[in-house]
Structure formats: structure tokens, C-alpha cells
Design an enzyme around this catalytic site. Sequence first.
Site, PDB file in Angstrom:
ATOM      1  N   LYS A  53       0.946  -1.189   0.089  1.00 28.41           N
ATOM      2  CA  LYS A  53      -0.008   0.036  -0.153  1.00 28.41           C
ATOM      3  C   LYS A  53       0.959   1.351  -0.008  1.00 28.41           C
ATOM      4  O   LYS A  53       0.571   2.175  -0.892  1.00 28.41           O
ATOM      5  CB  LYS A  53      -0.934   0.024   1.275  1.00 28.41           C
ATOM      6  CG  LYS A  53      -1.864  -1.263   1.416  1.00 28.41           C
ATOM      7  CD  LYS A  53      -2.863  -0.975   2.414  1.00 28.41           C
ATOM      8  CE  LYS A  53      -2.250  -1.095   3.761  1.00 28.41           C
ATOM      9  NZ  LYS A  53      -1.464  -2.523   4.058  1.00 28.41           N
ATOM     10  N   ARG A  96     -10.041   0.520   7.906  1.00 29.74           N
ATOM     11  CA  ARG A  96      -9.554  -0.809   8.359  1.00 29.74           C
ATOM     12  C   ARG A  96     -10.672  -1.871   9.119  1.00 29.74           C
ATOM     13  O   ARG A  96     -10.370  -2.795   9.679  1.00 29.74           O
ATOM     14  CB  ARG A  96      -8.482  -0.745   9.334  1.00 29.74           C
ATOM     15  CG  ARG A  96      -7.082  -1.239   8.840  1.00 29.74           C
ATOM     16  CD  ARG A  96      -5.917  -0.797   9.572  1.00 29.74           C
ATOM     17  NE  ARG A  96      -4.632  -1.592   9.433  1.00 29.74           N
ATOM     18  CZ  ARG A  96      -3.596  -0.959   9.268  1.00 29.74           C
ATOM     19  NH1 ARG A  96      -3.646   0.347   8.820  1.00 29.74           N
ATOM     20  NH2 ARG A  96      -2.526  -1.422   9.295  1.00 29.74           N
ATOM     21  N   ARG A 126      11.468  -5.453   5.044  1.00 29.20           N
ATOM     22  CA  ARG A 126      11.213  -3.828   4.796  1.00 29.20           C
ATOM     23  C   ARG A 126      12.149  -2.931   5.431  1.00 29.20           C
ATOM     24  O   ARG A 126      12.504  -3.134   6.623  1.00 29.20           O
ATOM     25  CB  ARG A 126       9.759  -3.570   5.416  1.00 29.20           C
ATOM     26  CG  ARG A 126       9.327  -2.066   5.445  1.00 29.20           C
ATOM     27  CD  ARG A 126       7.854  -1.706   5.290  1.00 29.20           C
ATOM     28  NE  ARG A 126       7.165  -2.351   6.339  1.00 29.20           N
ATOM     29  CZ  ARG A 126       5.873  -2.126   6.396  1.00 29.20           C
ATOM     30  NH1 ARG A 126       5.107  -1.729   5.452  1.00 29.20           N
ATOM     31  NH2 ARG A 126       5.354  -2.741   7.408  1.00 29.20           N
ATOM     32  N   ARG A 157      11.182  -0.936  11.076  1.00 33.41           N
ATOM     33  CA  ARG A 157       9.854  -0.710  11.970  1.00 33.41           C
ATOM     34  C   ARG A 157       9.890  -1.644  12.986  1.00 33.41           C
ATOM     35  O   ARG A 157       9.968  -2.900  13.071  1.00 33.41           O
ATOM     36  CB  ARG A 157       8.464  -0.840  11.141  1.00 33.41           C
ATOM     37  CG  ARG A 157       8.041   0.597  10.563  1.00 33.41           C
ATOM     38  CD  ARG A 157       7.065   0.368   9.546  1.00 33.41           C
ATOM     39  NE  ARG A 157       5.616  -0.211  10.287  1.00 33.41           N
ATOM     40  CZ  ARG A 157       4.778  -0.355   9.610  1.00 33.41           C
ATOM     41  NH1 ARG A 157       4.569   0.155   8.572  1.00 33.41           N
ATOM     42  NH2 ARG A 157       3.480  -0.742  10.269  1.00 33.41           N
TER      43      ARG A 157
HETATM   44  P1  ADP Z   1       2.145  -2.088   3.336  1.00 30.58           P
HETATM   45  O1  ADP Z   1       2.066  -0.571   3.149  1.00 30.58           O
HETATM   46  O2  ADP Z   1       1.022  -2.381   2.695  1.00 30.58           O
HETATM   47  O3  ADP Z   1       2.336  -2.394   4.646  1.00 30.58           O
HETATM   48  P2  ADP Z   1       4.684  -1.614   1.841  1.00 30.58           P
HETATM   49  O4  ADP Z   1       4.440  -0.640   0.593  1.00 30.58           O
HETATM   50  O5  ADP Z   1       5.403  -1.137   2.972  1.00 30.58           O
HETATM   51  O6  ADP Z   1       3.395  -2.465   2.188  1.00 30.58           O
HETATM   52  O7  ADP Z   1       5.430  -2.937   1.462  1.00 30.58           O
HETATM   53  C1  ADP Z   1       6.159  -3.754   2.259  1.00 30.58           C
HETATM   54  C2  ADP Z   1       7.371  -4.318   1.888  1.00 30.58           C
HETATM   55  O8  ADP Z   1       7.272  -4.931   0.310  1.00 30.58           O
HETATM   56  C3  ADP Z   1       8.412  -3.151   1.477  1.00 30.58           C
HETATM   57  O9  ADP Z   1       9.809  -3.477   1.971  1.00 30.58           O
HETATM   58  C4  ADP Z   1       8.414  -3.055  -0.134  1.00 30.58           C
HETATM   59  O10 ADP Z   1       9.497  -2.532  -0.565  1.00 30.58           O
HETATM   60  C5  ADP Z   1       8.142  -4.351  -0.393  1.00 30.58           C
HETATM   61  N1  ADP Z   1       7.316  -4.341  -1.596  1.00 30.58           N
HETATM   62  C6  ADP Z   1       6.175  -3.602  -2.090  1.00 30.58           C
HETATM   63  N2  ADP Z   1       5.772  -4.003  -3.121  1.00 30.58           N
HETATM   64  C7  ADP Z   1       6.237  -5.199  -3.697  1.00 30.58           C
HETATM   65  C8  ADP Z   1       6.301  -5.995  -4.801  1.00 30.58           C
HETATM   66  N3  ADP Z   1       5.314  -5.743  -5.694  1.00 30.58           N
HETATM   67  N4  ADP Z   1       6.972  -7.167  -4.829  1.00 30.58           N
HETATM   68  C9  ADP Z   1       7.939  -6.992  -3.813  1.00 30.58           C
HETATM   69  N5  ADP Z   1       8.122  -6.398  -2.781  1.00 30.58           N
HETATM   70  C10 ADP Z   1       7.333  -5.448  -2.612  1.00 30.58           C
HETATM   71  P1  AMP Z   2       0.290   0.525   9.120  1.00 30.89           P
HETATM   72  O1  AMP Z   2       1.537   1.612   9.006  1.00 30.89           O
HETATM   73  O2  AMP Z   2      -0.559   0.518   8.319  1.00 30.89           O
HETATM   74  O3  AMP Z   2       0.965  -0.940   9.040  1.00 30.89           O
HETATM   75  O4  AMP Z   2      -0.065   0.832  10.569  1.00 30.89           O
HETATM   76  C1  AMP Z   2       0.479   0.374  11.921  1.00 30.89           C
HETATM   77  C2  AMP Z   2      -0.461   0.387  13.089  1.00 30.89           C
HETATM   78  O5  AMP Z   2      -1.051   1.499  13.275  1.00 30.89           O
HETATM   79  C3  AMP Z   2      -1.458  -0.497  13.035  1.00 30.89           C
HETATM   80  O6  AMP Z   2      -0.720  -2.062  13.306  1.00 30.89           O
HETATM   81  C4  AMP Z   2      -2.511  -0.370  14.045  1.00 30.89           C
HETATM   82  O7  AMP Z   2      -1.918  -0.433  15.330  1.00 30.89           O
HETATM   83  C5  AMP Z   2      -2.461   1.166  13.839  1.00 30.89           C
HETATM   84  N1  AMP Z   2      -3.480   1.632  12.612  1.00 30.89           N
HETATM   85  C6  AMP Z   2      -2.958   2.240  11.490  1.00 30.89           C
HETATM   86  N2  AMP Z   2      -4.144   2.574  11.099  1.00 30.89           N
HETATM   87  C7  AMP Z   2      -4.952   2.210  11.700  1.00 30.89           C
HETATM   88  C8  AMP Z   2      -6.646   2.294  11.448  1.00 30.89           C
HETATM   89  N3  AMP Z   2      -7.142   2.618  10.112  1.00 30.89           N
HETATM   90  N4  AMP Z   2      -7.399   1.650  12.331  1.00 30.89           N
HETATM   91  C9  AMP Z   2      -6.789   1.281  13.697  1.00 30.89           C
HETATM   92  N5  AMP Z   2      -5.502   1.129  13.656  1.00 30.89           N
HETATM   93  C10 AMP Z   2      -4.520   1.653  12.564  1.00 30.89           C
END
Ligand code: ADP
Ligand code: AMP
Length: 243
Positions: free
Chosen positions: A22, A97, A150, A183
Site C-alpha cells: 500500500k 481498516r 522492509r 519498523r
Molecule cells: P504496506 O504499506 O501494505 O504494509 P509496503 O508498501 O510498505 O506495504 O511494502 C512492504 C514491503 O514490501 C516493502 O519492503 C516494499 O519495498 C516491498 N514491496 C512492496 N511491493 C512489492 C512488490 N510488488 N514486490 C516485492 N516487494 C514489494
Molecule cells: P500500518 O503502518 O498501516 O501498518 O499501521 C501500523 C499500526 O497503526 C497498525 O498495526 C495499527 O495498530 C495502527 N493503525 C493504522 N491505521 C489504523 C486504522 N485505520 N485503524 C486502527 N488502527 C490503525
Amino acid sequence: MVNRAARNIGPVVLLGPPGAGKGTQAKQIVDRYGVPQISTGDLLRDHVSRGTEIGLAAKAIMARGELVTDELIYGIVAERLRQADCKRGFVLDGFPRTAAQAGWLDALLEKTFFENLPTPENAATLEKCAPVVIQLLVDYTQLLPRLTGRRSCPTCGRLYNLHFQPPLVNELCDVDGSKLVVRSDDREEVIAERLAAYEAQTKPVADYYRVRRRLVPVNADRPVEEVTAQVFDAIDSHYPAGC
Ligand code: ADP
Ligand code: AMP
């Protein structure tokens, strides 16, 4: 050639489990359309690092990998969407969410953007500019390496992955040379909790949008640029002439 950034694309919601991509795709949308990324996770982490009241309430819940309460999130999102840069559209990453959050967002958009316009034409506009919801579908076996690998740049926010998008120099940002950070919730035991929260609370969000015919599934198992092409197609088809 059409200047995509010159038109209003309306709200875009990115839906998918932790690690689906995302944040990665949101940044591509920001670059192409010039609309802001609104990541509730980033907003909450900022509150935690500043030690605000919201941050203090959220910190332990986030550390466990659970969702914070809907009420806590509503204040943060409402405040962010009031800012002027959201007028031309925005991309939501990590929100809604829960099904309750999705209903709340619809009510807010209707009130904020269409409050003074109760005409049939505006009802049509509302329908046309209701959020397009892009569902990033990923095989669950991909999520663990995506999350544990990541890394992000604390200075420019660029995302990397040690397995799939490594930096040119080990653990350093390609853009500004900053030391990349991990993270604290990208640890296996917390990831398991986050995926459980996704299954129990966030999956119904897809149903909420599916019945309203706003859900566009995208195969997010593909390399980043292939996923991006599908995401742009979804946005351009939903908002062919702006809104
Ligand atoms: P989310 O926001 O859904 O948690 P991220 O965009 O942070 O996911 O992506 C999670 C990890 O996967 C990051 O390290 C990113 O670089 C990697 N990633 C994202 N899209 C892809 C893809 N299409 N193929 C491989 N790795 C990806
Ligand atoms: P994310 O960066 O989207 O993976 O979110 C990190 C953490 O923030 C999650 O595991 C939740 O604890 C909190 N969080 C983020 N967005 C929401 C949401 N829309 N509703 C509830 N908790 C959230």
C-alpha cells in the site's frame, strides 16, 4: 499527452494486508497525480514519536499489532482531510481498516465535499467521486519476507526491501545516504498479530465496498512497476474525466 496531475482524481483507497504494498503504491500515485498520501500508520507513528495524548493512547496497542480504536482514528483522519492539499483528491493507505471506519468515511466525504449541494446533479457527482478502492491481492507466503525485509529512509521516506528492492549500498538510502530503519512492529511475533487483526477486522471492509461496486482487485504479487500499471489503470478508468 494528458497531464494527469492537472485534474482532480477524487479519493483513492488502497486496501490489503500489512506488506501488500500500500505504501509503495501510494508513493507512485503521489508522484503521478500530485495528490497527498494519507497513511494512518505514519500519522500515528508521528504522534507516538512526539509523545502526544493520541500517541500515548496508541503506543502500546500498536506495539502489540492490534488496531487502535475507531474513535482515535476518526479525529486524526478528519483533521488531515480538512487540509487544503486534499481538495483535488488523496490516497488513503491503511484506512479504512474496519467496516465501521468505511461507513464513517462515506458519511464524512458526503458531508465535507457535498454538504451544500443537495441537488440530483450533485447526487450524481457524489456517486462519480465516491472513493475507488484498490484491493492489493498478495499470496500470504509473500507477506513475511516483505515485512521482515522492509526498510525505510528516516529522511525521505523511501521504502526498500532487503530481498526485493535492496538499496545500492547496504542499509543506506540511495537518495540521501541516510541509515535505513526497521519498523519496530515488523517482527515475526507482532506480524502474526497484525495479520490476525487484518483477517478479523479488515477483511469485512472489502465486502463493504464490493457490494457498493467500488472494489477493484489488483494482482499485487507482481513486481512493483507491474502492480503500479494496474493501479493507474484502475484510477484512470474510475476517474476518466476527473471529478
Ligand atoms: P504496506 O504499506 O501494505 O504494509 P509496503 O508498501 O510498505 O506495504 O511494502 C512492504 C514491503 O514490501 C516493502 O519492503 C516494499 O519495498 C516491498 N514491496 C512492496 N511491493 C512489492 C512488490 N510488488 N514486490 C516485492 N516487494 C514489494
Ligand atoms: P500500518 O503502518 O498501516 O501498518 O499501521 C501500523 C499500526 O497503526 C497498525 O498495526 C495499527 O495498530 C495502527 N493503525 C493504522 N491505521 C489504523 C486504522 N485505520 N485503524 C486502527 N488502527 C490503525
